[in-house]
Design an enzyme around this catalytic site. Structure first.
Site, PDB file in Angstrom:
ATOM      1  N   GLY A   4       0.841  -0.948  -0.290  1.00  0.00           N
ATOM      2  CA  GLY A   4      -0.113   0.501   0.098  1.00  0.00           C
ATOM      3  C   GLY A   4       0.830   1.190   0.062  1.00  0.00           C
ATOM      4  CB  THR A   5       4.052   2.090   1.668  1.00  0.00           C
ATOM      5  OG1 THR A   5       3.553   1.946   3.096  1.00  0.00           O
ATOM      6  CG2 THR A   5       5.317   3.300   1.786  1.00  0.00           C
TER       7      THR A   5
ATOM      8  CG  ASN B 119      -4.030   4.273  10.026  1.00  0.00           C
ATOM      9  OD1 ASN B 119      -4.336   5.573   9.819  1.00  0.00           O
ATOM     10  ND2 ASN B 119      -2.772   3.767  10.443  1.00  0.00           N
TER      11      ASN B 119
ATOM     12  CD  GLN C  46      -6.629  -0.277   8.463  1.00  0.00           C
ATOM     13  OE1 GLN C  46      -7.184  -1.429   9.039  1.00  0.00           O
ATOM     14  NE2 GLN C  46      -5.249  -0.314   8.356  1.00  0.00           N
TER      15      GLN C  46
ATOM     16  CB  SER D  74      -2.810  -3.042   1.393  1.00  0.00           C
ATOM     17  OG  SER D  74      -1.294  -3.679   2.090  1.00  0.00           O
ATOM     18  CB  ALA D  75      -2.765  -7.802  -0.804  1.00  0.00           C
ATOM     19  CG  HIS D  76      -0.871  -5.903   5.154  1.00  0.00           C
ATOM     20  ND1 HIS D  76      -0.822  -6.031   6.362  1.00  0.00           N
ATOM     21  CD2 HIS D  76      -0.637  -5.880   4.432  1.00  0.00           C
ATOM     22  CE1 HIS D  76       0.092  -4.800   6.078  1.00  0.00           C
ATOM     23  NE2 HIS D  76       0.461  -3.873   5.399  1.00  0.00           N
TER      24      HIS D  76
ATOM     25  CB  THR E  42      10.216 -10.700 -12.481  1.00  0.00           C
ATOM     26  OG1 THR E  42      11.241 -10.908 -13.229  1.00  0.00           O
ATOM     27  CG2 THR E  42       9.362 -11.704 -12.828  1.00  0.00           C
TER      28      THR E  42
ATOM     29  CB  CYS F 180       4.278   2.976  10.723  1.00  0.00           C
ATOM     30  SG  CYS F 180       3.497   2.083   9.891  1.00  0.00           S
TER      31      CYS F 180
END
Ligand code: PLP
Length: 388
Positions: free
Chosen positions: A71-72, A151, A179, A199-201, A239, A327
């Site tokens: 995401g960053t 967040n 979020q 963001s995937a996580h 890649t 963070c």
């Protein structure tokens, strides 16, 4: 070992089983997605399927999804003075941010420091739309970056209304939906977002994968952050992280199917948690409580509590919570989000974030409340271990 209860889903969510399976399967595909042979085409298929799944989750078209490393990175990629719209190449001289953005947006992307301006929020942590209207009146072609949900507090921002104001002036709006995605409805078109970060996580995919989405193919970022082999249609060379992207797609598919059920599950438990929290300590303050919030987030304090010591006390009881943003954990600084809401020290030093997810159980809530009962009682007796 003590059974643990995980309440730090806004820092990261556990990997969904479907994402883990997709990741493991993708690791067995040997090809490079840029290769034309069958092995390469198999890897390409995994990426394109994931692109469709992520697009569908956000109400976008697959061709408007670009995978990144986080995401960053997607935020950094989006926040550039040169975002062309329908061939208009004129750079934008101003980046407007809400005062509560994530650090990866606060850093200002590729804008010069003095080109970045903050727009205030109210005491509940919602963007001040009148202040936004004033700011865009002065900088009509500004790029505006606004998160869909914060967040730390979980407070949902008036993105559609902000997008209306920004577009009427001739500006562009980027939405950090990291979020919010999977927790509330996030349809790019309904929100009026020109660009959107995911963001995937945070939705049960792996860490280290994100995406930047655009409203349509008339939006073009001519200046990629990483140049080279032209992957992601020239926007992100290197890649591709095939397994990570495949797992992101699998997580997105589950998140889309289960969003409504998971949201009501989380909300019921979060309501129980907040009722218990305040029954045990009637002086507890829940930040942003009068605003619309994500169904999974509570940011709270009681006067006299220190966040670092509270987080350790909870941890010793088997309960993982955090002190504000992930963070800044480790080096606890007063939250810029609470400061922007007008919360003053020492209250800002005591904010503890509790965030739930789809696998949170009623037993987890009980564990939290048991730990809180002990901590609140130590605090009320003025024990230094809790109040520090
Ligand atoms: N935006 C928001 C609102 C976040 O909460 C986070 C992560 O906590 C990010 C962006 C950054 O995402 P990533 O961890 O994928 O870099």
């Amino acid at each position: 070992m003590l059974e643990r209860s995980y309440f730090d889903w806004n820092a990261t969510a556990p990997l969904r089983a479907e994402a883990r399976a997709a990741f493991a399967e993708a690791l067995l595909v040997p090809g490079n997605p840029s290769s034309v042979h069958a092995e390469g085409r198999a890897a390409r298929r995994l990426i394109e399927t994931a692109r469709e799944e992520v697009a569908e989750l956000a109400g976008a078209r697959p061709g408007d999804v670009f995978f990144t490393s986080s995401g960053t990175e997607a935020n950094m990629l989006a926040l550039t003075p040169v975002v062309e719209v329908a061939g208009d190449k004129r750079p934008r001289s101003k980046l407007l941010l809400s005062a509560i953005e994530h650090v990866s947006v606060r850093a200002g992307g590729r804008f010069a420091r003095d080109a970045v301006e903050e727009v205030p929020v109210d005491t509940q942590g919602r963007l001040d739309l009148a202040a936004l209207a004033d700011a865009v009146a002065k900088s009509p072609r500004a790029l505006v970056s606004l998160m869909l949900a914060n967040n730390e507090t979980g407070v949902i921002q008036p993105v559609a209304a902000a997008a209306g104001i920004v577009h009427a002036a001739g500006g562009l709006i980027h939405v950090d939906a990291v979020q919010a995605m999977g927790r509330i409805d996030c349809d790019m078109a309904e929100l009026g977002a020109d660009l959107m970060t995911l963001s995937a996580h945070k939705i049960g995919g792996p860490k280290g994968v994100g995406a930047l989405l655009r409203r349509s193919d008339d939006i073009h970022i001519p200046d990629p952050l990483i140049r080279g082999g032209g992957q992601e249609r020239g926007l992100r060379a290197g890649t591709e992280n095939v397994a990570g992207i495949a797992a992101f797609g699998a997580a997105a598919a589950v998140a889309r199917r289960q969003r409504a059920a998971e949201a009501s599950h989380m909300l019921a438990l979060r309501d129980r948690l907040e009722a218990g929290l305040q029954a045990i300590a009637p002086g507890a303050v829940i930040f942003g409580a009068k605003a619309e919030r994500l169904p999974n987030t509570t940011l709270f304090t009681v006067p006299g509590m220190k966040a670092e010591t509270a987080v350790i006390a909870f941890d010793l009881e088997g309960v993982a919570v955090s002190s504000g943003a992930a963070c800044s954990s480790g080096k606890v600084q007063p939250s810029h989000v609470l400061a922007a809401m007008g919360v003053l020290p020492p209250l800002t030093h005591g904010a503890v974030r509790v965030s739930l997810g789809w696998s949170t159980t009623a037993a987890d809530i009980e564990s939290f409340l048991n730990a809180w009962r002990k901590l609140a009682s130590a605090l009320s007796r003025g024990q230094p271990s809790a109040a520090a």
